[in-house]
Design a protein around this motif. Structure first.
Motif, PDB file in Angstrom:
ATOM      1  N   GLY A 105      -3.046   3.703   3.698  1.00  0.00           N
ATOM      2  CA  GLY A 105      -2.019   4.025   4.682  1.00  0.00           C
ATOM      3  C   GLY A 105      -1.091   5.124   4.206  1.00  0.00           C
ATOM      4  N   LEU A 106      -0.779   5.087   2.931  1.00  0.00           N
ATOM      5  CA  LEU A 106       0.084   6.101   2.331  1.00  0.00           C
ATOM      6  C   LEU A 106      -0.567   7.479   2.435  1.00  0.00           C
ATOM      7  CD1 LEU A 106       1.726   5.668  -1.160  1.00  0.00           C
ATOM      8  CD2 LEU A 106       0.300   7.645  -0.719  1.00  0.00           C
ATOM      9  N   ASP A 107      -1.842   7.557   2.075  1.00  0.00           N
ATOM     10  CA  ASP A 107      -2.520   8.849   2.067  1.00  0.00           C
ATOM     11  C   ASP A 107      -2.700   9.403   3.472  1.00  0.00           C
ATOM     12  OD1 ASP A 107      -3.846  10.793   0.211  1.00  0.00           O
ATOM     13  OD2 ASP A 107      -5.536  10.409   1.564  1.00  0.00           O
ATOM     14  N   ALA A 108      -2.920   8.529   4.445  1.00  0.00           N
ATOM     15  CA  ALA A 108      -3.058   8.989   5.831  1.00  0.00           C
ATOM     16  C   ALA A 108      -1.755   9.617   6.322  1.00  0.00           C
ATOM     17  CB  ALA A 108      -3.459   7.820   6.726  1.00  0.00           C
ATOM     18  N   ALA A 109      -0.624   8.975   6.007  1.00  0.00           N
ATOM     19  CA  ALA A 109       0.672   9.533   6.410  1.00  0.00           C
ATOM     20  C   ALA A 109       0.952  10.835   5.671  1.00  0.00           C
ATOM     21  CB  ALA A 109       1.778   8.520   6.138  1.00  0.00           C
ATOM     22  N   ALA A 110       0.594  10.885   4.394  1.00  0.00           N
ATOM     23  CA  ALA A 110       0.803  12.104   3.608  1.00  0.00           C
ATOM     24  C   ALA A 110       0.002  13.264   4.190  1.00  0.00           C
ATOM     25  CB  ALA A 110       0.406  11.856   2.149  1.00  0.00           C
ATOM     26  N   SER A 111      -1.230  12.992   4.597  1.00  0.00           N
ATOM     27  CA  SER A 111      -2.080  14.047   5.155  1.00  0.00           C
ATOM     28  C   SER A 111      -1.477  14.647   6.418  1.00  0.00           C
ATOM     29  CB  SER A 111      -3.471  13.487   5.463  1.00  0.00           C
ATOM     30  OG  SER A 111      -4.123  13.104   4.274  1.00  0.00           O
ATOM     31  N   LYS A 112      -0.842  13.798   7.243  1.00  0.00           N
ATOM     32  CA  LYS A 112      -0.218  14.306   8.468  1.00  0.00           C
ATOM     33  C   LYS A 112       0.897  15.303   8.159  1.00  0.00           C
ATOM     34  CE  LYS A 112      -1.138  10.321  11.460  1.00  0.00           C
ATOM     35  NZ  LYS A 112      -0.525   9.215  12.248  1.00  0.00           N
ATOM     36  N   LEU A 113       1.545  15.131   7.010  1.00  0.00           N
ATOM     37  CA  LEU A 113       2.649  16.015   6.630  1.00  0.00           C
ATOM     38  C   LEU A 113       2.202  17.162   5.735  1.00  0.00           C
ATOM     39  CD1 LEU A 113       5.396  13.330   5.818  1.00  0.00           C
ATOM     40  CD2 LEU A 113       5.171  14.698   7.900  1.00  0.00           C
ATOM     41  N   GLY A 114       0.902  17.228   5.413  1.00  0.00           N
ATOM     42  CA  GLY A 114       0.413  18.262   4.514  1.00  0.00           C
ATOM     43  C   GLY A 114       0.768  17.995   3.067  1.00  0.00           C
ATOM     44  N   VAL A 115       0.960  16.726   2.720  1.00  0.00           N
ATOM     45  CA  VAL A 115       1.380  16.324   1.380  1.00  0.00           C
ATOM     46  C   VAL A 115       0.181  15.823   0.581  1.00  0.00           C
ATOM     47  CG1 VAL A 115       2.683  14.539   0.122  1.00  0.00           C
ATOM     48  CG2 VAL A 115       3.745  15.763   2.023  1.00  0.00           C
ATOM     49  N   GLN A 116       0.127  16.173  -0.710  1.00  0.00           N
ATOM     50  CA  GLN A 116      -0.892  15.636  -1.598  1.00  0.00           C
ATOM     51  C   GLN A 116      -0.257  14.648  -2.572  1.00  0.00           C
ATOM     52  OE1 GLN A 116      -3.422  18.475  -3.558  1.00  0.00           O
ATOM     53  NE2 GLN A 116      -4.059  17.033  -5.149  1.00  0.00           N
ATOM     54  N   VAL A 117      -0.888  13.494  -2.738  1.00  0.00           N
ATOM     55  CA  VAL A 117      -0.446  12.529  -3.745  1.00  0.00           C
ATOM     56  C   VAL A 117      -1.006  12.995  -5.084  1.00  0.00           C
ATOM     57  CG1 VAL A 117      -0.491  10.129  -4.505  1.00  0.00           C
ATOM     58  CG2 VAL A 117      -0.395  10.667  -2.063  1.00  0.00           C
ATOM     59  N   ILE A 118      -0.134  13.372  -6.011  1.00  0.00           N
ATOM     60  CA  ILE A 118      -0.580  14.035  -7.243  1.00  0.00           C
ATOM     61  C   ILE A 118      -0.540  13.130  -8.464  1.00  0.00           C
ATOM     62  CG2 ILE A 118       0.025  16.343  -6.431  1.00  0.00           C
ATOM     63  CD1 ILE A 118       2.597  16.142  -8.104  1.00  0.00           C
ATOM     64  N   GLY A 119      -0.103  11.880  -8.299  1.00  0.00           N
ATOM     65  CA  GLY A 119      -0.086  10.990  -9.456  1.00  0.00           C
ATOM     66  C   GLY A 119       0.783   9.787  -9.202  1.00  0.00           C
ATOM     67  N   GLY A 120       0.912   8.957 -10.236  1.00  0.00           N
ATOM     68  CA  GLY A 120       1.752   7.777 -10.105  1.00  0.00           C
ATOM     69  C   GLY A 120       1.352   6.696 -11.078  1.00  0.00           C
ATOM     70  N   HIS A 121       1.659   5.469 -10.720  1.00  0.00           N
ATOM     71  CA  HIS A 121       1.395   4.326 -11.595  1.00  0.00           C
ATOM     72  C   HIS A 121       1.200   3.094 -10.726  1.00  0.00           C
ATOM     73  CE1 HIS A 121       1.671   1.745 -15.135  1.00  0.00           C
ATOM     74  NE2 HIS A 121       2.464   0.952 -14.431  1.00  0.00           N
ATOM     75  N   THR A 122       0.180   2.308 -11.052  1.00  0.00           N
ATOM     76  CA  THR A 122      -0.079   1.048 -10.345  1.00  0.00           C
ATOM     77  C   THR A 122      -0.199  -0.067 -11.367  1.00  0.00           C
ATOM     78  OG1 THR A 122      -1.316   2.258  -8.649  1.00  0.00           O
ATOM     79  CG2 THR A 122      -1.560  -0.129  -8.690  1.00  0.00           C
ATOM     80  N   GLU A 123       0.500  -1.168 -11.109  1.00  0.00           N
ATOM     81  CA  GLU A 123       0.525  -2.264 -12.084  1.00  0.00           C
ATOM     82  C   GLU A 123       0.713  -3.596 -11.370  1.00  0.00           C
ATOM     83  OE1 GLU A 123       3.388  -3.726 -15.796  1.00  0.00           O
ATOM     84  OE2 GLU A 123       3.294  -1.606 -15.246  1.00  0.00           O
ATOM     85  N   CYS A 124       0.022  -4.615 -11.852  1.00  0.00           N
ATOM     86  CA  CYS A 124       0.269  -5.985 -11.414  1.00  0.00           C
ATOM     87  C   CYS A 124       1.193  -6.644 -12.440  1.00  0.00           C
ATOM     88  CB  CYS A 124      -1.026  -6.776 -11.319  1.00  0.00           C
ATOM     89  SG  CYS A 124      -2.070  -6.311  -9.938  1.00  0.00           S
ATOM     90  N   CYS A 125       2.235  -7.309 -11.958  1.00  0.00           N
ATOM     91  CA  CYS A 125       3.170  -7.908 -12.909  1.00  0.00           C
ATOM     92  C   CYS A 125       3.781  -9.178 -12.338  1.00  0.00           C
ATOM     93  CB  CYS A 125       4.262  -6.918 -13.304  1.00  0.00           C
ATOM     94  SG  CYS A 125       5.115  -6.148 -11.924  1.00  0.00           S
ATOM     95  N   ARG A 126       4.214 -10.050 -13.243  1.00  0.00           N
ATOM     96  CA  ARG A 126       4.788 -11.331 -12.834  1.00  0.00           C
ATOM     97  C   ARG A 126       6.232 -11.190 -12.368  1.00  0.00           C
ATOM     98  NH1 ARG A 126       1.685 -12.445 -17.397  1.00  0.00           N
ATOM     99  NH2 ARG A 126      -0.079 -13.851 -17.003  1.00  0.00           N
ATOM    100  N   GLY A 127       6.809 -10.040 -12.589  1.00  0.00           N
ATOM    101  CA  GLY A 127       8.221  -9.849 -12.262  1.00  0.00           C
ATOM    102  C   GLY A 127       8.502  -9.568 -10.801  1.00  0.00           C
ATOM    103  N   VAL A 128       7.468  -9.410  -9.977  1.00  0.00           N
ATOM    104  CA  VAL A 128       7.674  -9.193  -8.541  1.00  0.00           C
ATOM    105  C   VAL A 128       6.864 -10.225  -7.769  1.00  0.00           C
ATOM    106  CG1 VAL A 128       8.104  -6.714  -8.803  1.00  0.00           C
ATOM    107  CG2 VAL A 128       5.780  -7.510  -8.356  1.00  0.00           C
ATOM    108  N   ASN A 129       7.363 -10.622  -6.606  1.00  0.00           N
ATOM    109  CA  ASN A 129       6.607 -11.581  -5.783  1.00  0.00           C
ATOM    110  C   ASN A 129       6.085 -10.964  -4.490  1.00  0.00           C
ATOM    111  OD1 ASN A 129       8.962 -11.409  -4.295  1.00  0.00           O
ATOM    112  ND2 ASN A 129       9.733 -13.412  -4.925  1.00  0.00           N
ATOM    113  N   VAL A 130       6.432  -9.691  -4.245  1.00  0.00           N
ATOM    114  CA  VAL A 130       5.857  -8.925  -3.137  1.00  0.00           C
ATOM    115  C   VAL A 130       5.583  -7.513  -3.656  1.00  0.00           C
ATOM    116  CG1 VAL A 130       7.043 -10.211  -1.302  1.00  0.00           C
ATOM    117  CG2 VAL A 130       8.150  -8.200  -2.319  1.00  0.00           C
ATOM    118  N   PRO A 131       4.671  -6.770  -3.032  1.00  0.00           N
ATOM    119  CA  PRO A 131       4.436  -5.389  -3.476  1.00  0.00           C
ATOM    120  C   PRO A 131       5.705  -4.539  -3.351  1.00  0.00           C
ATOM    121  CG  PRO A 131       2.667  -6.121  -2.024  1.00  0.00           C
ATOM    122  CD  PRO A 131       3.747  -7.155  -1.937  1.00  0.00           C
TER     123      PRO A 131
END
Length: 330
Positions: A105-131
């Motif tokens: 969903g993020l990439d689809a919205a970015a494409s509409k604006l001409g934006v490229q997702v160039i990096g980031g970080h993804t992690e599963c952790c016990r410190g959050v209970n929702v994304p």
């Protein structure tokens, strides 16, 4: 501390007061009412905006809302959206499909604006209970486009685009649909779903920039009342706003009445405030392009932030916690 965006007082004394580091390439930095930072490069300025999404959303909507929130701020500075960095924290109870849905969903919205997702970080952790998704938006702006919140001058028209409260109304629909169905019909609620089409301010911002707007301020958490205060505080001007001219959908009014919350104090992504010497031209051009905009008042030469409600006069308060938090826990 209360959940939600920190108060202006805490922001000033606990956050901004501690930020004393300097760099000569920085031409716009953190301040009340400023949603972006600005770096000077050889030919253009680089604009940054960091935005977390903490409002409860379905995984199908999180990425899209994150992109629009970040790049509405970028567009409000007269910049062209370019790239995004994404931090995604997932609870251990989530699954890979949830992460895939968010990023798709993020990439689809970015494409509409001409934006490229160039990096980031993804992690599963016990410190959050929702994304929790946080997006850093990056844009490029011509040096002669200087959309600071402090540009507002007495006598300027104040314009509101689209309709306030759309984002908050969508969130209430998605989180409380069964409860709403006890009072409203499905066709009525289906009208709210259409609000998804209006969450980006990119086109309105382009038109405003091309027609001599002094500044643009994205309306988001806390609603239009918070945004008006931030605009006035950033320029140290007063305001005289006709509350009857603030554009708002009937569906938003009725849903907020059902939950006994103020529709002018709920998340309003997709709407923007524009200050300009000639507001009529900007309104005309936005409407000619198929958008919606209304002059709702003027900036004044005193420090009063006045709301006119017919013959009654009230004063804006410093921004409070978004009223969605009276209904939803997040």
């Amino acid at each position: 501390m209360k959940a939600g965006k920190v108060s202006e007082q805490i922001l000033k004394r606990t956050i901004l007061k501690q930020l004393n580091s300097k760099n000569s390439n920085v031409v716009l930095s953190s301040a009340v009412g400023e949603d972006c930072s600005r770096l000077r490069s050889d030919n253009k300025d680089i604009i940054f905006s960091v935005n977390p999404i903490t409002i409860p959303l379905e995984v199908e909507d999180m990425g899209k809302h994150g992109i629009y929130r970040a790049f509405n701020n970028i567009s409000a500075k007269g910049a062209t959206p370019v790239a995004a960095l994404v931090s995604l924290l997932m609870p251990t109870s989530s699954n890979e499909q949830d992460a895939r849905t968010i990023i798709k969903g993020l990439d689809a919205a970015a494409s509409k604006l001409g934006v490229q997702v160039i990096g980031g970080h993804t992690e599963c952790c016990r410190g959050v209970n929702v994304p929790i998704i946080t997006i850093t938006g990056v844009g490029l702006a011509e040096r002669d486009i200087d959309m600071k919140t402090s540009n507002v001058e007495p006598g300027m028209d104040i314009i509101a685009t689209n309709w306030v409260g759309m984002e908050g109304t969508l969130v209430l629909l998605n989180q409380k649909r069964e409860e709403l169905l006890q009072h409203f019909t499905n066709p009525f609620l289906d009208k709210i779903s259409v609000f998804e089409q209006y969450l980006s301010i990119n086109e309105e911002a382009k038109i405003a920039c091309n027609n001599n707007a002094a500044t643009i301020h994205d309306i988001s958490e806390g609603g239009i009342f918070a945004a008006l205060w931030e605009l006035a505080e950033g320029s140290k001007v007063g305001l005289e706003i006709d509350s009857r001219k603030i554009p708002i959908k009937q569906e938003t009014i009725e849903v907020c009445e059902f939950f006994d919350i103020n529709p002018y104090k709920i998340a309003s992504m997709g709407s923007a405030l524009i200050a300009a010497k000639d507001g009529n031209t900007i309104v005309h051009e936005i409407e000619k392009a198929g958008g919606h905009a209304t002059i709702i008042g003027k900036a004044t030469d005193n420090n009063d932030r006045v709301l006119l409600i017919g013959e009654e006069k009230r004063f804006l308060e410093t921004p409070q916690t978004d009223e969605l938090r009276k209904v939803l826990t997040y």
